[in-house]
Design a protein around this motif. Structure first.
Motif, short mmCIF file in Angstrom:
data_model
loop_
_atom_site.label_atom_id
_atom_site.label_comp_id
_atom_site.label_asym_id
_atom_site.label_seq_id
_atom_site.Cartn_x
_atom_site.Cartn_y
_atom_site.Cartn_z
N MET A 1 -2.72 11.21 -4.47
CA MET A 1 -3.00 12.15 -5.55
C MET A 1 -3.79 13.34 -5.03
O MET A 1 -4.74 13.18 -4.29
CB MET A 1 -3.81 11.44 -6.65
CG MET A 1 -3.76 12.18 -7.96
SD MET A 1 -5.00 11.57 -9.13
CE MET A 1 -6.47 12.43 -8.60
N ALA A 2 -3.34 14.52 -5.38
CA ALA A 2 -4.03 15.71 -4.90
C ALA A 2 -4.17 16.72 -6.04
O ALA A 2 -3.17 17.11 -6.64
CB ALA A 2 -3.26 16.33 -3.75
N ASN A 3 -5.41 17.06 -6.34
CA ASN A 3 -5.61 18.11 -7.34
C ASN A 3 -5.47 19.48 -6.69
O ASN A 3 -5.84 19.68 -5.53
CB ASN A 3 -6.98 17.98 -7.99
CG ASN A 3 -7.05 16.78 -8.92
OD1 ASN A 3 -6.02 16.17 -9.22
ND2 ASN A 3 -8.24 16.44 -9.35
N ILE A 4 -4.94 20.42 -7.47
CA ILE A 4 -4.67 21.76 -6.94
C ILE A 4 -5.44 22.77 -7.79
O ILE A 4 -5.47 22.67 -9.02
CB ILE A 4 -3.16 22.10 -7.04
CG1 ILE A 4 -2.29 20.94 -6.48
CG2 ILE A 4 -2.85 23.42 -6.35
CD1 ILE A 4 -2.41 20.68 -5.00
N LEU A 5 -6.07 23.73 -7.12
CA LEU A 5 -6.74 24.80 -7.85
C LEU A 5 -5.85 26.04 -7.88
O LEU A 5 -5.28 26.43 -6.86
CB LEU A 5 -8.08 25.16 -7.19
CG LEU A 5 -8.85 26.18 -8.03
CD1 LEU A 5 -10.00 25.52 -8.77
CD2 LEU A 5 -9.34 27.35 -7.21
N ALA A 6 -5.72 26.64 -9.05
CA ALA A 6 -4.94 27.88 -9.18
C ALA A 6 -5.88 28.99 -9.64
O ALA A 6 -6.61 28.82 -10.63
CB ALA A 6 -3.82 27.69 -10.20
N PHE A 7 -5.86 30.11 -8.94
CA PHE A 7 -6.72 31.22 -9.34
C PHE A 7 -6.03 32.04 -10.43
O PHE A 7 -4.90 32.49 -10.26
CB PHE A 7 -7.06 32.10 -8.14
CG PHE A 7 -8.02 33.20 -8.49
CD1 PHE A 7 -9.35 32.92 -8.79
CD2 PHE A 7 -7.59 34.52 -8.55
CE1 PHE A 7 -10.23 33.93 -9.14
CE2 PHE A 7 -8.47 35.54 -8.90
CZ PHE A 7 -9.80 35.25 -9.20
N ALA A 26 1.17 25.81 -8.64
CA ALA A 26 0.18 24.73 -8.47
C ALA A 26 0.65 23.46 -9.19
O ALA A 26 0.49 22.35 -8.70
CB ALA A 26 -1.18 25.17 -9.01
N ARG A 27 1.28 23.66 -10.36
CA ARG A 27 1.80 22.52 -11.13
C ARG A 27 2.84 21.75 -10.30
O ARG A 27 2.83 20.52 -10.25
CB ARG A 27 2.43 23.04 -12.43
CG ARG A 27 2.89 22.01 -13.42
CD ARG A 27 1.71 21.35 -14.12
NE ARG A 27 1.46 20.01 -13.63
CZ ARG A 27 0.35 19.32 -13.90
NH1 ARG A 27 -0.63 19.85 -14.63
NH2 ARG A 27 0.19 18.11 -13.44
N ALA A 28 3.73 22.50 -9.65
CA ALA A 28 4.77 21.85 -8.84
C ALA A 28 4.14 21.06 -7.69
O ALA A 28 4.55 19.93 -7.41
CB ALA A 28 5.75 22.89 -8.31
N LEU A 29 3.13 21.63 -7.05
CA LEU A 29 2.46 20.94 -5.94
C LEU A 29 1.74 19.69 -6.44
O LEU A 29 1.78 18.63 -5.81
CB LEU A 29 1.43 21.88 -5.27
CG LEU A 29 1.97 22.94 -4.32
CD1 LEU A 29 0.85 23.89 -3.92
CD2 LEU A 29 2.57 22.30 -3.07
N ALA A 30 1.08 19.81 -7.61
CA ALA A 30 0.32 18.68 -8.16
C ALA A 30 1.27 17.57 -8.60
O ALA A 30 1.00 16.39 -8.36
CB ALA A 30 -0.54 19.16 -9.34
N ASP A 31 2.37 17.93 -9.23
CA ASP A 31 3.31 16.92 -9.72
C ASP A 31 3.94 16.12 -8.58
O ASP A 31 4.29 14.95 -8.76
CB ASP A 31 4.42 17.58 -10.56
CG ASP A 31 3.89 17.99 -11.93
OD1 ASP A 31 2.77 17.53 -12.29
OD2 ASP A 31 4.58 18.75 -12.65
N ALA A 32 4.07 16.77 -7.42
CA ALA A 32 4.66 16.07 -6.27
C ALA A 32 3.76 14.93 -5.80
O ALA A 32 4.23 14.01 -5.13
CB ALA A 32 4.91 17.05 -5.13
N THR A 33 2.49 14.99 -6.15
CA THR A 33 1.56 13.95 -5.68
C THR A 33 0.83 13.27 -6.84
O THR A 33 -0.07 12.48 -6.63
CB THR A 33 0.51 14.54 -4.72
OG1 THR A 33 -0.26 15.51 -5.45
CG2 THR A 33 1.14 15.20 -3.53
N GLY A 34 1.17 13.63 -8.06
CA GLY A 34 0.52 13.02 -9.22
C GLY A 34 -0.90 13.52 -9.48
O GLY A 34 -1.72 12.80 -10.05
#
Lengths: 328, 250
Positions: A1-7, A26-34
């Protein structure tokens, strides 16, 4: 699981389109890892009301920092805050835009965190311990696939390259405090002059009408502006030669030393297609070229070409586009 | 006023680039190189500031293989006072490594201003200047198209998307130069002769470990061949039909 920060980039209290692009990517990156998407929204008091819009595109949490000295872009204060939040939040990737503001901000944030940074990213994915990005080099003639080691990775997306997707999330607002005193910055914005009224920016417009020397004079650009008006969702851009001659401001310059745009439709009017110009528009989805010289290099990358005098073709096209849009 | 200008040697972008056998670098054979154009504007800006002040020193720095000394000489022939060559086998893609080496060299050097071009077209990242500013804790203004320096303070204009920002800043500062600030002068014959005698120190670049590495290079997918719709205004109806039905953008 990886949280992603979007500016969540804003100007004068309004979110810029790139803010939504950052959240979408960022959503696409986060969804790839939950993981979750946290958007960072910095501005003058009241900016928090923009959180909802960020939620619509996939922000689970919106970190809001409001301060009187943060209404205009305050590079030092925003960089300090972003670096502190990225560090304390344990994000895997921090997603910015390679906009004028993002370009300024990204390297500062990466330097404060001591982490790798790549700008003008056209694709990004997390692969094990590395973040893998695609990044055009040599004015787009070569595409590099690069690996950013370490955590977090700081990336700047190419503006206009991410198709906005709605993916409603909670957008839970969390107020955060500035780091240090934002009023104490060594660089201060004294004034912001906006371009002509409500006109769309070339980086955000779905349609770009670009003019070159073939338009003959500053007044000749009226033909390009009329066509932009006919589309209703178009912005006017220009070649370097035209900007150097003072016919148009450098902020409208498309090319190697100007802006890189990738609109749905790019209409090159009276542009020969110097390599320096192609660098700024070759990734446009559909390219139309109008030029009286049938040997002009612009025709090599255009999907559709008309060989002819722009003074004759543009008014005809303007009328036809008006007609086509009326019948919608 | 002591000013450093950081310049990069870049290939001419008109070239047809070829990927080397290692798959992660470009074949430099046959390429023409010159100073990165925005870096030449930065040199020009430094020279104008020195000329206006009537005193000062302009130091030109470049990182890379021995050939970058030619790039430094070019800036010296424009009028810069001395050069520093940070020697490395090649110019890394990772801007952070470059910035670290530059900051290590310039730290404690008493520079009032450190100037960069806003970006180079080869690696196309545009990050080195601002990272150097952070590492040295200098004020930083990027992509300027107007500049005034007076009484230890500066003011500058930045081009934004559809807007212009006017900023004030304190010295020392790092500035990156955008189009519109000036037109770089050509070296005069006298300048070229004088440059040969100007000091140019060479020392190893302290690059450290790269944080970003190139895994592979590829040519972009070719655009499908386009078509000439027709000639003159008579071709407009067919163009509009194609934009509506084929490209679906109208």
């Amino acid at each position: 699981m990886a949280n992603i920060l979007a500016f969540a980039e804003q100007r004068s209290g309004e979110l810029r389109k790139v803010a939504l692009e950052n959240v979408t990517a960022a959503r696409a990156l986060a969804d790839a890892t939950g993981g979750e998407v946290h958007a960072l929204l910095v501005g003058a008091p009241g900016i928090a009301q923009k959180a909802e819009q960020l939620g619509k595109h996939g922000a689970d949490v919106v970190l809001v920092c409001e301060h009187d000295a943060l209404g205009d872009y305050n590079a030092e204060a925003v960089a300090a805050l972003a670096a502190e939040r990225i560090k304390s939040g344990g994000y895997r990737v921090a997603v910015f835009s390679t906009s004028a503001q993002g370009r300024d901000l990204l390297p500062r944030v990466a330097a404060k965190l001591g982490v790798g940074v790549v700008t003008d990213v056209t694709e990004a994915r997390i692969e094990g311990d590395a973040v893998i990005v695609k990044h055009p080099i040599n004015i787009g003639k070569v595409i590099a696939t690069a690996s950013i080691a370490g955590t977090p990775a700081v990336i700047g997306l190419r503006p206009g390259n991410t198709t906005l997707v709605e993916n409603p999330k909670a957008a839970k607002v969390e107020q955060v405090q500035p780091v240090g005193d934002p009023s104490a910055a060594r660089v201060k914005v004294k004034e912001m002059k906006k371009g002509a009224s409500a006109k769309l920016d070339i980086g955000e417009a779905p349609v770009v009408i670009a003019g070159g020397r073939g338009l003959k004079s500053a007044e000749g650009f009226k033909l390009a502006e009329d066509l932009a008006d006919a589309f209703g969702n178009a912005a006017v851009g220009a070649t370097r030669a035209v900007c150097d001659d003072g016919w148009r401001p450098h902020s409208e310059q498309i090319g190697q030393t100007g802006r890189v745009v990738s609109p749905d439709l790019y209409i090159a009017a009276g542009i020969s297609g110097a390599i320096q110009h192609l660098a700024g528009m070759r990734t446009s989805r559909t390219i139309v070229a109008i030029n009286k010289d049938k040997e002009a290099p612009i025709f090599k990358i255009a999907d559709y070409g008309i060989v002819g005098d722009v003074a004759e073709v543009l008014p005809a096209l303007t009328a036809a586009v008006r007609e086509a849009r009326k019948s919608h | 006023m002591k000013i450093a200008v950081c310049v990069k040697r870049v290939p001419d972008m008109d070239a047809r680039f070829r990927i080397s056998a290692d798959g992660t670098s470009l074949d430099e054979g046959g390429l023409k190189f010159d100073i990165n154009e925005p870096d030449a504007w930065a040199v020009e800006a430094a020279l104008q500031l020195k000329e206006k002040a009537g005193q000062g020193e302009v130091v030109v720095l470049s990182l890379g293989p021995p050939a970058v000394q030619e790039t430094i000489r070019k800036a010296l022939s424009m009028g810069a006072d001395r050069g520093i060559h940070l020697a490395a086998d090649r110019i890394p893609f990772d801007g952070f490594s470059i910035a670290r080496a530059i900051a290590a060299e310039l730290k404690g050097g008493g520079y009032d201003l450190i100037l960069f071009g806003k970006m180079s077209p080869d690696s196309s990242n545009g990050i080195v200047g601002a990272i150097v500013a952070e590492l040295l804790d200098y004020a930083c203004v990027t992509a300027i198209s107007q500049l005034e320096i007076a009484d230890g303070k500066g003011s500058a204009k930045r081009e934004l998307e559809g807007a212009q920002e006017f900023v004030e800043f304190t010295l020392p500062a790092v500035l990156t130069v955008d189009e519109g600030l000036n037109t770089a002068r050509y070296p005069s014959l006298k300048g070229i002769m004088a440059a040969k005698r100007k000091p140019l120190d060479s020392k190893p670049a302290q690059l450290g470990e790269p944080m970003v590495t190139i895994k592979s290079l590829a040519m972009p997918p070719a655009r499908p061949p386009g078509k000439i719709v027709g000639e003159g205004a008579a071709a407009v109806p067919e163009l509009v039909r194609l934009l509506q039905n084929e490209a679906k953008v109208l």
